[in-house]
Design a protein around this motif. Structure first.
Motif, short mmCIF file in Angstrom:
data_model
loop_
_atom_site.label_atom_id
_atom_site.label_comp_id
_atom_site.label_asym_id
_atom_site.label_seq_id
_atom_site.Cartn_x
_atom_site.Cartn_y
_atom_site.Cartn_z
N ARG A 77 44.83 83.99 63.79
CA ARG A 77 43.47 84.54 63.88
C ARG A 77 42.55 84.04 62.77
O ARG A 77 41.66 84.76 62.30
N LEU A 78 42.77 82.82 62.35
CA LEU A 78 41.87 82.19 61.38
C LEU A 78 40.64 81.66 62.11
O LEU A 78 40.73 81.26 63.28
N PRO A 79 39.48 81.65 61.46
CA PRO A 79 38.24 81.23 62.12
C PRO A 79 38.11 79.72 62.24
O PRO A 79 37.37 79.08 61.49
N VAL A 80 38.83 79.14 63.18
CA VAL A 80 38.77 77.70 63.39
C VAL A 80 37.72 77.34 64.42
O VAL A 80 37.37 78.15 65.27
N VAL A 81 37.25 76.11 64.34
CA VAL A 81 36.32 75.60 65.33
C VAL A 81 37.10 75.26 66.60
O VAL A 81 38.20 74.70 66.54
N LYS A 82 36.55 75.61 67.75
CA LYS A 82 37.21 75.32 69.03
C LYS A 82 37.56 73.84 69.13
O LYS A 82 36.71 72.96 68.93
N LEU A 127 29.28 86.14 52.91
CA LEU A 127 30.13 85.89 54.07
C LEU A 127 30.67 87.18 54.65
O LEU A 127 31.23 88.02 53.92
N SER A 128 30.56 87.33 55.95
CA SER A 128 31.11 88.52 56.60
C SER A 128 32.64 88.46 56.65
O SER A 128 33.30 89.50 56.78
N ASN A 129 33.20 87.27 56.55
CA ASN A 129 34.65 87.12 56.63
C ASN A 129 35.25 86.65 55.30
O ASN A 129 36.22 85.89 55.28
N PHE A 133 39.78 84.75 53.11
CA PHE A 133 40.27 83.84 52.06
C PHE A 133 41.76 84.02 51.83
O PHE A 133 42.48 83.04 51.58
N TYR A 134 42.26 85.25 51.91
CA TYR A 134 43.69 85.49 51.71
C TYR A 134 44.52 84.75 52.76
O TYR A 134 45.54 84.14 52.43
N SER A 135 44.06 84.80 53.98
CA SER A 135 44.76 84.08 55.06
C SER A 135 44.62 82.57 54.89
O SER A 135 45.58 81.82 55.12
N SER A 163 29.21 83.29 58.22
CA SER A 163 30.66 83.25 58.07
C SER A 163 31.13 81.80 57.95
O SER A 163 30.35 80.87 58.15
N PHE A 164 32.40 81.62 57.60
CA PHE A 164 32.91 80.25 57.47
C PHE A 164 33.94 79.95 58.56
O PHE A 164 34.58 80.84 59.09
N ARG A 165 34.05 78.66 58.87
CA ARG A 165 35.03 78.16 59.84
C ARG A 165 35.85 77.04 59.21
O ARG A 165 35.34 76.28 58.39
#
Length: 282
Positions: A77-82, A127-129, A133-135, A163-165
């Motif tokens: 569930r990391l915020p990766v780009v599709k 950043l909302s996420n 950073f821990y993940s 947020s960051f990706r």
């Protein structure tokens, strides 16, 4: 192999690719800020993408690295780009002659983010996420990523959210684009879970977060439990099975990679201990 047999073999592979992958319909230009010479273009869906092509200058292990890392990041569930795999072939429009016949084959692509920019220290607090950073930190340690910088953490901006990706995992798994079964065996025999190379190489990026947040070691250990529960041997082997045979990932090497990733996961608590000790976090 006779020339006509090679041609027939390539034709059969191309026919099979068309039935599996999306098509890289058009290539606009080569990006100048990547050692793999990624290209910007469009899929058959008209989606704008950044693609790392087959037989790029850094080799096809870059594509293997990207795909496995992407699938793991999704599972965690990391915020990766599709992202995904697309086919580049003779039907791909290449008006600027960015590629050659040798690049026809399965490529790795990531969706192009128009409203994004490299992460900057001044924006991290917004950043909302930020707690992701821990993940991110543990993810880099599991995949042995020493290439985390401002250009592969993109900040996305909308009216409602900042947020960051994550992008770009072409140089991971310890020996980057040159790994094999032997390097993993050496890594495990030398207990490389205690290596501080990742922290040292990624110091600039990590320090930006540490300056902008209050680091809580309990959150790091909680994330480590989730990682250990999420990533399994069957999951890793399923991901390996999705890799195109044209990327030439040998069975002995892929099996060793699975063993190596499981070894790092099994010792993830020790990795957390090492991180906290390195940063003098009590």
């Amino acid at each position: 192999m006779p020339r006509h047999l090679k041609t027939n073999r390539k034709y059969k592979m191309r026919k099979r690719w068309v039935n599996i992958f999306q098509h890289l319909k058009e290539i606009d230009y080569i990006l100048t800020n990547g050692c793999t010479n990624p290209v910007k273009g469009r899929l058959n869906t008209n989606e704008i993408v950044i693609a790392k092509v087959f037989n790029n200058e850094q080799g096809n292990l870059t594509l293997v690295n990207e795909y496995i890392s992407y699938k793991l990041a999704l599972a965690l569930r990391l915020p990766v780009v599709k992202s995904g795999i697309c086919l580049c072939n003779t039907s791909t429009i290449d008006s600027n002659n960015c590629i050659s016949f040798d690049n026809y084959g399965p490529c790795f692509y990531s969706t192009y983010l128009e409203k994004s920019a490299p992460l900057k220290v001044g924006i991290i607090r917004l950043l909302s996420n930020i707690d992701t950073f821990y993940s991110l930190l543990l993810f880099d340690h599991i995949i042995y990523n020493k290439d985390r910088n401002i250009y592969n953490l993109l900040t996305t901006y909308t009216k409602a959210d900042i947020s960051f990706r994550l992008i770009d995992h072409s140089h991971v798994f310890k020996n980057e684009t040159l790994w094999d079964a032997n390097c993993f065996k050496i890594g495990m025999s030398e207990f490389d879970i205690y290596d501080t190379d990742i922290l040292t190489s990624n110091h600039e990026m990590y320090s930006m977060f540490l300056q902008s947040m209050s680091f809580e070691k309990e959150k790091l250990y909680n994330v480590s439990k989730i990682f250990k529960e999420t990533i399994t041997s069957s999951m890793l082997n399923s991901i390996i099975c999705e890799i195109p045979i044209e990327w030439n990932l040998r069975k002995t090497d892929s099996s060793a990679l699975v063993e190596y990733l499981l070894y790092r996961l099994e010792n993830i608590t020790s990795i957390c201990d090492m991180i906290c000790k390195h940063w003098n976090i009590l």
